[in-house]
Design an enzyme around this catalytic site. Structure first.
Site, short mmCIF file in Angstrom:
data_model
loop_
_atom_site.label_atom_id
_atom_site.label_comp_id
_atom_site.label_asym_id
_atom_site.label_seq_id
_atom_site.Cartn_x
_atom_site.Cartn_y
_atom_site.Cartn_z
CD GLU A 56 -1.35 2.86 2.82
OE1 GLU A 56 -0.67 1.85 3.03
OE2 GLU A 56 -0.86 4.00 2.76
N GLY B 277 0.85 -1.19 0.00
CA GLY B 277 0.00 0.00 0.00
C GLY B 277 0.88 1.23 0.00
CB CYS C 254 4.78 2.57 7.81
SG CYS C 254 4.42 4.02 6.81
CG LEU C 255 6.52 0.99 2.07
CD1 LEU C 255 5.90 1.20 0.71
CD2 LEU C 255 7.61 -0.07 2.02
O1 K2U Z 1 1.99 3.02 4.29
C1 K2U Z 1 2.61 2.00 3.97
O2 K2U Z 1 3.85 1.91 3.90
C2 K2U Z 1 1.79 0.82 3.62
C3 K2U Z 1 2.20 -0.49 4.21
C4 K2U Z 1 0.99 -1.33 4.04
C5 K2U Z 1 0.41 -1.83 5.30
C6 K2U Z 1 0.64 -1.22 6.52
C7 K2U Z 1 0.05 -1.74 7.66
C8 K2U Z 1 -0.77 -2.83 7.57
C9 K2U Z 1 -0.98 -3.41 6.35
C10 K2U Z 1 -0.39 -2.91 5.22
C11 K2U Z 1 3.36 -1.10 3.40
O3 K2U Z 1 3.18 -0.90 2.03
S1 K2U Z 1 3.45 -2.81 3.65
C12 K2U Z 1 4.33 -2.98 5.04
C13 K2U Z 1 5.80 -2.82 4.77
C14 K2U Z 1 6.50 -1.95 5.54
C15 K2U Z 1 7.87 -1.78 5.32
C16 K2U Z 1 8.51 -2.51 4.34
C17 K2U Z 1 7.78 -3.41 3.57
C18 K2U Z 1 6.42 -3.58 3.77
ZN ZN Z 2 2.39 3.75 6.07
#
Ligand code: K2U
Ligand code: ZN
Length: 172
Positions: A137, A46, A94-95
């Site tokens: 998000e 996401g 969270c990225l």
């Molecule tokens: O905001 C984001 O970074 C989205 C998260 C998606 C997500 C967060 C919390 C619960 C479910 C999904 C990332 O895209 S996915 C999590 C992640 C974080 C760090 C590195 C790789 C993946």
């Molecule tokens: Zn995030």
């Protein structure tokens, strides 16, 4: 389509409240495509537009690759219209908050409305990971990070770790 850098905390831009999209134009569709590419490049599922520095209420989520094919879904001007009293706990990351993971409690089921990438109004009901990811998000669109839901002690430890990591990265 362009992979764009993802902002990492601490960064005041991540605390901005994003504004509605007035019209779903080719420019917005290009933003959505760039968001998807940036998300895949970072192995995310996401991404909110503010994470690439664009304060517009746009999300991209990829939860169900069909036979390996990418299937990113755009959520434009998303609004939660109902949330269950029942809650669920997921370990979130969270990225924009690298190397930090912790449990966050959120409503287990939500109903939401949004515009799709063609500007058509859509509604959805979500539970499980989609419900969590959408709420995570949509927090971003209001300048809220998942660490803001943690205890004061855990949040301060996270901010200290993120600040140290950013300083090391900047001086490397
Ligand atoms: O905001 C984001 O970074 C989205 C998260 C998606 C997500 C967060 C919390 C619960 C479910 C999904 C990332 O895209 S996915 C999590 C992640 C974080 C760090 C590195 C790789 C993946
Ligand atoms: Zn995030």
């Amino acid at each position: 389509m362009t992979v764009r850098p993802i902002l990492t905390a601490p960064d005041p831009r991540l605390q901005a409240v994003s504004t509605d999209v007035d019209a779903v134009t080719d420019e917005i569709r290009t933003l959505v495509d760039d968001m998807a590419e940036s998300m895949y490049a970072a192995d995310g599922i996401g991404l909110a537009a503010i994470q690439i520095g664009v304060a517009k209420r746009v999300l991209v989520i990829e939860l169900d690759k069909k036979d390996g094919k990418k299937n990113p879904v755009a959520y434009i001007n998303p609004k939660v219209t109902w949330a269950s009293d029942e809650t669920a706990v997921f370990e979130e990351g969270c990225l924009s908050v690298p190397e930090i993971w912790d449990d966050v409690e959120r409503p287990a089921r939500i109903k939401a409305e949004y515009l799709d990438r063609n500007g058509k109004k859509q509604t959805l009901e979500a539970d499980g990971l989609l419900a969590t990811c959408l709420q995570h998000e949509m927090d971003h669109l209001n300048g809220v990070l998942f660490i803001d839901h943690l205890s004061r002690l855990k949040k301060s430890m996270a901010v200290r770790k993120l600040t140290k990591a950013k300083k090391l990265k900047e001086t490397a």
